[in-house]
Motif scaffolding. Sequence first.
Motif, PDB file in Angstrom:
ATOM      1  N   GLU A 198      -0.446   8.793   3.284  1.00 18.91           N
ATOM      2  CA  GLU A 198      -1.412   7.695   3.323  1.00 18.91           C
ATOM      3  C   GLU A 198      -0.801   6.420   2.764  1.00 18.91           C
ATOM      4  OE1 GLU A 198      -6.046   6.661   2.028  1.00 18.91           O
ATOM      5  OE2 GLU A 198      -5.207   8.669   1.731  1.00 18.91           O
ATOM      6  N   ILE A 199       0.021   6.557   1.741  1.00 20.46           N
ATOM      7  CA  ILE A 199       0.709   5.381   1.184  1.00 20.46           C
ATOM      8  C   ILE A 199       1.679   4.822   2.216  1.00 20.46           C
ATOM      9  CG2 ILE A 199       2.156   4.539  -0.693  1.00 20.46           C
ATOM     10  CD1 ILE A 199       1.133   6.840  -2.415  1.00 20.46           C
ATOM     11  N   VAL A 200       2.378   5.714   2.931  1.00 15.32           N
ATOM     12  CA  VAL A 200       3.284   5.258   3.995  1.00 15.32           C
ATOM     13  C   VAL A 200       2.500   4.516   5.074  1.00 15.32           C
ATOM     14  CG1 VAL A 200       4.838   6.005   5.851  1.00 15.32           C
ATOM     15  CG2 VAL A 200       4.973   7.090   3.605  1.00 15.32           C
ATOM     16  N   PHE A 201       1.339   5.047   5.441  1.00 17.35           N
ATOM     17  CA  PHE A 201       0.513   4.407   6.471  1.00 17.35           C
ATOM     18  C   PHE A 201       0.053   3.025   6.015  1.00 17.35           C
ATOM     19  CE2 PHE A 201      -3.696   3.598   8.405  1.00 17.35           C
ATOM     20  CZ  PHE A 201      -3.285   3.545   9.747  1.00 17.35           C
ATOM     21  N   ALA A 202      -0.382   2.912   4.763  1.00 21.79           N
ATOM     22  CA  ALA A 202      -0.821   1.614   4.240  1.00 21.79           C
ATOM     23  C   ALA A 202       0.327   0.622   4.260  1.00 21.79           C
ATOM     24  CB  ALA A 202      -1.357   1.778   2.818  1.00 21.79           C
ATOM     25  N   ARG A 203       1.482   1.079   3.854  1.00 17.67           N
ATOM     26  CA  ARG A 203       2.656   0.201   3.885  1.00 17.67           C
ATOM     27  C   ARG A 203       2.967  -0.255   5.301  1.00 17.67           C
ATOM     28  NH1 ARG A 203       9.050   0.809   2.321  1.00 17.67           N
ATOM     29  NH2 ARG A 203       9.764   0.120   4.360  1.00 17.67           N
ATOM     30  N   SER A 204       2.920   0.675   6.250  1.00 27.15           N
ATOM     31  CA  SER A 204       3.289   0.340   7.621  1.00 27.15           C
ATOM     32  C   SER A 204       2.322  -0.657   8.249  1.00 27.15           C
ATOM     33  CB  SER A 204       3.353   1.613   8.479  1.00 27.15           C
ATOM     34  OG  SER A 204       2.085   2.237   8.567  1.00 27.15           O
TER      35      SER A 204
END
Length: 343
Positions: free
Chosen positions: A73-79
């Motif tokens: 989820e953190i990766v998704f937010a970053r992307s």
Amino acid sequence: MSNKESSATINIHSNESTPLMGKSGSARSSQLVIDQQKKRELVGLSYMTLSALGFSTMSLFVKLSGTSFPSFEIVFARSVVQTFFSLIGCAMLKINPLGQPGVRKWLLLRGLAGTLGLCLFFYSITQLPLADATVVFFLGPAFTAILASLVLGEAFSLFDAVCSVSCMIGVTLVSKPQFLFGGGEPMEDDMDEWQRLFAIACALVGAMMSAVAYVTVRKIGRGAHFMVHVVYFGLVSAIVSPIGMFFFQTAVVPQGSYEYGMLLLVGLTAFIGQCFLNQGLQMAPAGPGTLMRMNDVVFAFLFGILILHEYPDIYSISGASIIVLMTSAMGIHKIYVHQKSKK
């Protein structure tokens, strides 16, 4: 003296001086090109250092966010944040965000490799002390040197091989496996041990993926604007991370401005780091460029001690020192080889 003799004298002097002037002008032109190249490489190295600061700050926010959100989820937010800002950047610079048709397959490969490396790295950050995860992940320069020799034809000497093996010894000291260093017998401790080793392995594979991404950027070279690299990385991450979250984790809805702010800062600092990274990789040689990224390890230790109050033991410090020294030695060696080849 007659006009004919005067003319002959002028021609003689002209014929004698013209080649000298031509050589002098050529030498000045050649020196100017060399100076411009050196200046370009120095600027590129400065960008790589700034990218290290941006990414280490991002890692800090990932660590802080990891108490509330799963890594995918953190990766998704970053992307999402990264893609938003990069598309705006392309619009302002009047650049096609898809890049030239001839390099799109390489851009996709760079985006996929970077995304896989990022997902694994974020997971390791949430499971390990910030400094440990960062140190293992930054074995990337060693893997980059190996891969660059295979793909780009860059030299990989016996010295580089010794440094790479030494780096693996450093990883062993950082990971501290119980079958080498001893440990408790209870089952719970054994489970914690396997979780730690799995997180270390994720950081290690993530480093390999980052090497693929770095070498791909170098292969593309000036074939794509650095902002296009950021767009592809963000788009691929936005597609891959929800798939990983669906299969392996459960999404958590952010609550309050603090949690939204943490996710926003992860994306913003990553975007800044990506811009400097891709631009720096295009301007600086692969060896010296990745050497500058080792500043991230220094920042990680400082953030871990001063902000997260994570105090590394003697094994972690020793392992980190070996990795930093060996990767730095590889970078310095490549600088020497690069300058020698120019001469």
